[in-house]
Design a protein around this motif. Structure first.
Motif, PDB file in Angstrom:
ATOM      1  N   PRO A 172      31.338 -17.901  29.598  1.00 22.67           N
ATOM      2  CA  PRO A 172      30.902 -16.770  30.426  1.00 22.67           C
ATOM      3  C   PRO A 172      31.708 -16.611  31.704  1.00 22.67           C
ATOM      4  N   PHE A 173      32.434 -17.635  32.086  1.00 22.73           N
ATOM      5  CA  PHE A 173      33.289 -17.537  33.278  1.00 22.73           C
ATOM      6  C   PHE A 173      34.449 -18.515  33.111  1.00 22.73           C
ATOM      7  N   ALA A 174      35.425 -18.354  33.988  1.00 22.73           N
ATOM      8  CA  ALA A 174      36.634 -19.177  33.878  1.00 22.73           C
ATOM      9  C   ALA A 174      36.315 -20.647  34.111  1.00 22.73           C
ATOM     10  N   LEU A 175      36.912 -21.509  33.288  1.00 19.35           N
ATOM     11  CA  LEU A 175      36.708 -22.952  33.418  1.00 19.35           C
ATOM     12  C   LEU A 175      38.001 -23.615  33.844  1.00 19.35           C
ATOM     13  N   GLN A 176      37.873 -24.618  34.695  1.00 22.24           N
ATOM     14  CA  GLN A 176      39.027 -25.428  35.051  1.00 22.24           C
ATOM     15  C   GLN A 176      39.402 -26.313  33.863  1.00 22.24           C
ATOM     16  N   LEU A 177      40.620 -26.858  33.901  1.00 19.98           N
ATOM     17  CA  LEU A 177      41.077 -27.691  32.799  1.00 19.98           C
ATOM     18  C   LEU A 177      40.143 -28.873  32.561  1.00 19.98           C
ATOM     19  N   GLU A 178      39.700 -29.477  33.654  1.00 16.78           N
ATOM     20  CA  GLU A 178      38.808 -30.628  33.532  1.00 16.78           C
ATOM     21  C   GLU A 178      37.504 -30.229  32.847  1.00 16.78           C
ATOM     22  N   GLU A 179      37.007 -29.050  33.185  1.00 18.48           N
ATOM     23  CA  GLU A 179      35.764 -28.573  32.574  1.00 18.48           C
ATOM     24  C   GLU A 179      35.972 -28.252  31.098  1.00 18.48           C
ATOM     25  N   GLN A 180      37.122 -27.674  30.771  1.00 15.54           N
ATOM     26  CA  GLN A 180      37.418 -27.414  29.365  1.00 15.54           C
ATOM     27  C   GLN A 180      37.443 -28.721  28.575  1.00 15.54           C
ATOM     28  N   GLN A 181      38.046 -29.754  29.163  1.00 18.36           N
ATOM     29  CA  GLN A 181      38.090 -31.044  28.488  1.00 18.36           C
ATOM     30  C   GLN A 181      36.688 -31.609  28.299  1.00 18.36           C
ATOM     31  N   ALA A 182      35.843 -31.439  29.311  1.00 20.14           N
ATOM     32  CA  ALA A 182      34.475 -31.946  29.209  1.00 20.14           C
ATOM     33  C   ALA A 182      33.732 -31.242  28.075  1.00 20.14           C
ATOM     34  N   VAL A 183      33.912 -29.939  27.953  1.00 21.34           N
ATOM     35  CA  VAL A 183      33.251 -29.184  26.880  1.00 21.34           C
ATOM     36  C   VAL A 183      33.759 -29.657  25.517  1.00 21.34           C
ATOM     37  N   ARG A 197      18.729 -34.901  21.884  1.00 23.44           N
ATOM     38  CA  ARG A 197      19.540 -35.391  22.998  1.00 23.44           C
ATOM     39  C   ARG A 197      20.726 -34.468  23.254  1.00 23.44           C
ATOM     40  N   ALA A 198      21.355 -34.003  22.186  1.00 26.05           N
ATOM     41  CA  ALA A 198      22.491 -33.104  22.346  1.00 26.05           C
ATOM     42  C   ALA A 198      22.058 -31.802  23.019  1.00 26.05           C
ATOM     43  N   GLU A 199      20.907 -31.266  22.608  1.00 29.79           N
ATOM     44  CA  GLU A 199      20.412 -30.035  23.235  1.00 29.79           C
ATOM     45  C   GLU A 199      20.111 -30.279  24.713  1.00 29.79           C
ATOM     46  N   GLU A 200      19.543 -31.447  25.006  1.00 27.96           N
ATOM     47  CA  GLU A 200      19.203 -31.769  26.394  1.00 27.96           C
ATOM     48  C   GLU A 200      20.461 -31.830  27.260  1.00 27.96           C
ATOM     49  N   LEU A 201      21.478 -32.539  26.761  1.00 30.04           N
ATOM     50  CA  LEU A 201      22.724 -32.648  27.528  1.00 30.04           C
ATOM     51  C   LEU A 201      23.406 -31.298  27.673  1.00 30.04           C
ATOM     52  N   ALA A 202      23.377 -30.513  26.613  1.00 30.91           N
ATOM     53  CA  ALA A 202      23.996 -29.186  26.687  1.00 30.91           C
ATOM     54  C   ALA A 202      23.304 -28.331  27.742  1.00 30.91           C
ATOM     55  N   GLY A 203      21.965 -28.462  27.830  1.00 29.29           N
ATOM     56  CA  GLY A 203      21.225 -27.686  28.815  1.00 29.29           C
ATOM     57  C   GLY A 203      21.575 -28.053  30.245  1.00 29.29           C
ATOM     58  N   LEU A 204      22.100 -29.271  30.452  1.00 30.50           N
ATOM     59  CA  LEU A 204      22.455 -29.715  31.807  1.00 30.50           C
ATOM     60  C   LEU A 204      23.696 -29.024  32.342  1.00 30.50           C
ATOM     61  N   THR A 205      24.388 -28.281  31.497  1.00 32.79           N
ATOM     62  CA  THR A 205      25.598 -27.595  31.975  1.00 32.79           C
ATOM     63  C   THR A 205      25.275 -26.345  32.786  1.00 32.79           C
ATOM     64  N   GLY A 206      23.983 -26.050  32.933  1.00 30.94           N
ATOM     65  CA  GLY A 206      23.551 -25.007  33.870  1.00 30.94           C
ATOM     66  C   GLY A 206      24.033 -23.613  33.529  1.00 30.94           C
ATOM     67  N   GLU A 207      24.777 -23.006  34.458  1.00 31.77           N
ATOM     68  CA  GLU A 207      25.160 -21.603  34.322  1.00 31.77           C
ATOM     69  C   GLU A 207      25.987 -21.341  33.063  1.00 31.77           C
ATOM     70  N   VAL A 209      25.383 -22.197  30.116  1.00 36.26           N
ATOM     71  CA  VAL A 209      24.536 -21.828  28.973  1.00 36.26           C
ATOM     72  C   VAL A 209      23.262 -21.142  29.457  1.00 36.26           C
ATOM     73  N   ALA A 210      23.293 -20.584  30.658  1.00 35.39           N
ATOM     74  CA  ALA A 210      22.092 -19.964  31.235  1.00 35.39           C
ATOM     75  C   ALA A 210      21.529 -18.888  30.312  1.00 35.39           C
ATOM     76  N   GLY A 211      20.222 -18.961  30.086  1.00 35.48           N
ATOM     77  CA  GLY A 211      19.555 -17.943  29.284  1.00 35.48           C
ATOM     78  C   GLY A 211      19.665 -18.156  27.802  1.00 35.48           C
ATOM     79  N   SER A 212      20.379 -19.138  27.357  1.00 31.73           N
ATOM     80  CA  SER A 212      20.543 -19.360  25.925  1.00 31.73           C
ATOM     81  C   SER A 212      19.407 -20.221  25.389  1.00 31.73           C
ATOM     82  N   ALA A 213      18.881 -19.825  24.245  1.00 23.92           N
ATOM     83  CA  ALA A 213      17.837 -20.626  23.602  1.00 23.92           C
ATOM     84  C   ALA A 213      18.451 -21.782  22.829  1.00 23.92           C
ATOM     85  N   GLN A 214      19.761 -21.743  22.591  1.00 21.36           N
ATOM     86  CA  GLN A 214      20.436 -22.798  21.842  1.00 21.36           C
ATOM     87  C   GLN A 214      21.694 -23.242  22.602  1.00 21.36           C
TER      88      GLN A 214
END
Length: 248
Positions: A172-183, A197-207, A209-214
């Protein structure tokens, strides 16, 4: 996702070509084990010298002290420069020393970091060095901080990313290289986690995945896009303003 929100401890270097290199930094425990192995080897060398050179009389004793000095101070320097950053102990533990920019350590850097072992040792048993490691996100002791070096795990060159199947779409917005690597790293590891656990960690990425049910599916889709995958029509199907090309 903030650049300071990191999923693991990696030292990232961006090459002049814009390629991001992620290096896994080694903590105090494997480094201490490598040191013990090297110390055992040095002790063996000392014992061999001690049993042989005194047989040559005063001349042999003089040579003995010189070799003791050279072994104690230049054993790590010699191996780190001439053996791709690895003393025998570091090689056994799968570690190597590099400059901060991921180039091979040179004589100056190796000399500096090893001469400063005296300071790292103070007041006893490498206390200063241990505290410095624990306070630094790259686990640098004082010698590394001054020399501009870092101890990393040796990695076998990458095989292709093993990403789960997901419809690629732009972040949804530009990511830095480090963030791309983290994803990418999270998406690759996600099949080895429980779904919850995977859903929980994914939800911690905040904005991200904001508003996403998955959120997990969202991140996996972004990882696919960052890795260069595209939908059959050749375009990402997201509506965000992703930041251009994939990370290398």
């Amino acid at each position: 996702m903030s650049a300071t929100q990191r999923f693991d401890t990696r030292h990232t270097v961006e090459t002049p070509e814009g390629i991001a290199l992620g290096l896994a930094t080694a903590g105090p425990v494997p480094r201490a084990l490598a040191f013990v192995i090297d110390q055992l080897i040095r002790t063996g060398i000392y014992m061999a010298l001690l049993y042989t050179l005194p047989l040559l009389g005063r001349f042999g004793v003089g040579i003995l002290f010189i070799l003791f000095f050279l072994t104690e101070w230049f054993y790590p320097v010699f191996f780190e420069v001439l053996n791709k950053g690895q003393t025998p102990g570091k090689a056994a533990m799968g570690l190597r020393v590099l400059n901060d920019d991921a180039t091979p350590v040179n004589w100056g850097g190796a000399m500096t970091r090893n001469l400063l072992r005296v300071v790292d040792f103070l007041p006893l048993f490498y206390a200063f060095g241990l505290v410095s490691c624990l306070l630094n996100r790259d686990f640098k002791r004082l010698g590394d901080l001054v020399a501009g070096t870092v101890v990393v795990y040796v990695t076998k060159r990458d095989k292709a990313l093993q990403l789960p199947e997901a419809d690629p779409h732009t972040p949804p917005f530009a990511l830095q290289l480090e963030e791309q690597q983290a994803v990418l790293g999270f998406a690759e590891r996600s099949p080895r986690l429980t779904r919850e656990r995977a859903e929980e960690l994914a939800g911690l990425t905040g904005e991200l995945v904001a508003g996403s049910a998955q959120p997990l599916a969202e991140l996996q889709g972004m990882a696919s896009w960052i890795a260069g995958r595209r939908a059959p029509n050749g375009r990402g199907n997201g509506s965000g303003n992703g930041n251009g090309g994939p990370v290398a």
